[in-house]
Design a protein around this motif. Structure first.
Motif, short mmCIF file in Angstrom:
data_model
loop_
_atom_site.label_atom_id
_atom_site.label_comp_id
_atom_site.label_asym_id
_atom_site.label_seq_id
_atom_site.Cartn_x
_atom_site.Cartn_y
_atom_site.Cartn_z
N ILE A 121 -58.08 -31.47 64.24
CA ILE A 121 -59.45 -31.50 63.71
C ILE A 121 -60.03 -30.09 63.66
N ASP A 122 -59.66 -29.26 64.65
CA ASP A 122 -60.15 -27.88 64.69
C ASP A 122 -59.45 -26.99 63.67
N GLU B 236 -54.74 -34.42 68.45
CA GLU B 236 -55.65 -34.74 67.36
C GLU B 236 -56.85 -33.80 67.34
#
Length: 282
Positions: free
Chosen positions: A180-181, A176
């Motif tokens: 997100i990055d 996750e």
């Protein structure tokens, strides 16, 4: 108390010696056929036909190996096996790794039902599927080609299961965080998942390579041109033509067994590590 302790220690050492002696005897019993095969391969023609059969060659010779490579063309069959087994191993690792990771970490409709259906298919003998699979390959024009040997083995239910069980140990938070990055699924798989799957992939590679190298029935069905034969098929064909030449047959058997035996001995540490970690983490 000291006498009692000494007796216990002595009994423990005796028990350990007996266990090791039993294991050594079983090891020698298991290795005896392989060692005799190796010995016979160095005997001159007819040397193994005497009674009682000799354990060691009286006059070691490499004539059997020379005959295999110079007259029979065993080198070509060896390269065929290397090509088929290597290609199947690499492609199978990629496909099984992707499928195992998908079943472990990606959410999609029917994931658990599809996986249970795959597991149920494990109880079906592979021989049952050979005829319909052959007919499908014939319709696609893949008979008498290495593609016909390789393609059916690219996706393995056991391989998918093994990778899935290991991939479940990868922290969801790590995946996750990568999302997100801004990392895409392919980058996550290549940069994060694959390095973490290395132990189980080495184990699966050994399984796949050994299975492909030793496979006899399927290449025999698919390959009709003798020049395309793999080692097991070529050795079986050779045995029909030289049924009396036991020494040459043993030399061919050594060439067939030795590569996978050496591969397993070199990678057995990773093989055992992958199995143990997969069973614990899964």
């Amino acid at each position: 108390m000291s006498a009692g302790n000494g007796r216990v220690v002595g009994d423990s050492r005796t028990h350990a010696w007996l266990v090791h002696a039993g294991l050594l005897a079983l090891t020698l019993l298991s290795l005896a056929p392989l060692l005799w095969m190796l010995s016979v391969s160095f005997m001159p023609t007819g040397g193994a036909s005497r009674f009682p059969p000799p354990l060691l060659p009286s006059a070691p010779t490499l004539d059997n190996y020379r005959a295999l490579f110079e007259r029979i063309g065993m080198g070509g069959y060896f390269l065929n096996s290397v090509l088929v087994s290597t290609a199947m191993t690499l492609l199978s690792l990629l496909i099984n790794a992707m499928a195992g990771y998908a079943f472990a970490k990606l959410r999609f409709a029917g994931r658990e039902r599809i996986f249970k259906l795959l597991l149920a298919a494990l109880v079906i003998p592979s021989q049952v599927a050979m005829l319909p699979l052959f007919l499908m390959l014939k319709q696609m024009g893949m008979v008498n080609s290495y593609a016909g040997v390789i393609v059916p083995g690219l996706a393995s239910i056991f391989g998918i299961f093994l990778v899935r069980q290991y991939a479940r140990s990868i922290p969801d938070e790590l995946i996750e965080a990568a999302r997100i990055d801004g990392a895409g699924e392919w980058r996550i798989f290549a940069s994060i998942v694959l390095p973490m799957l290395k132990p189980v992939l080495v184990t699966l590679a050994i399984f796949t390579f050994m299975g492909s190298w030793n496979d006899f029935m399927w290449p025999l069905i698919v390959l009709t041109d003798q020049s395309n034969y793999t080692l097991p098929v070529a050795l079986a064909s050779l045995s029909r033509e030289h049924i009396q030449d036991v020494e040459m047959m043993m030399a061919g058997a050594v060439l067939t067994v030795l590569p996978v035996l050496l591969l397993f001995l070199m990678l057995q540490r990773y093989y055992i590590q992958g199995l143990m970690l997969g069973s614990v983490k899964g």
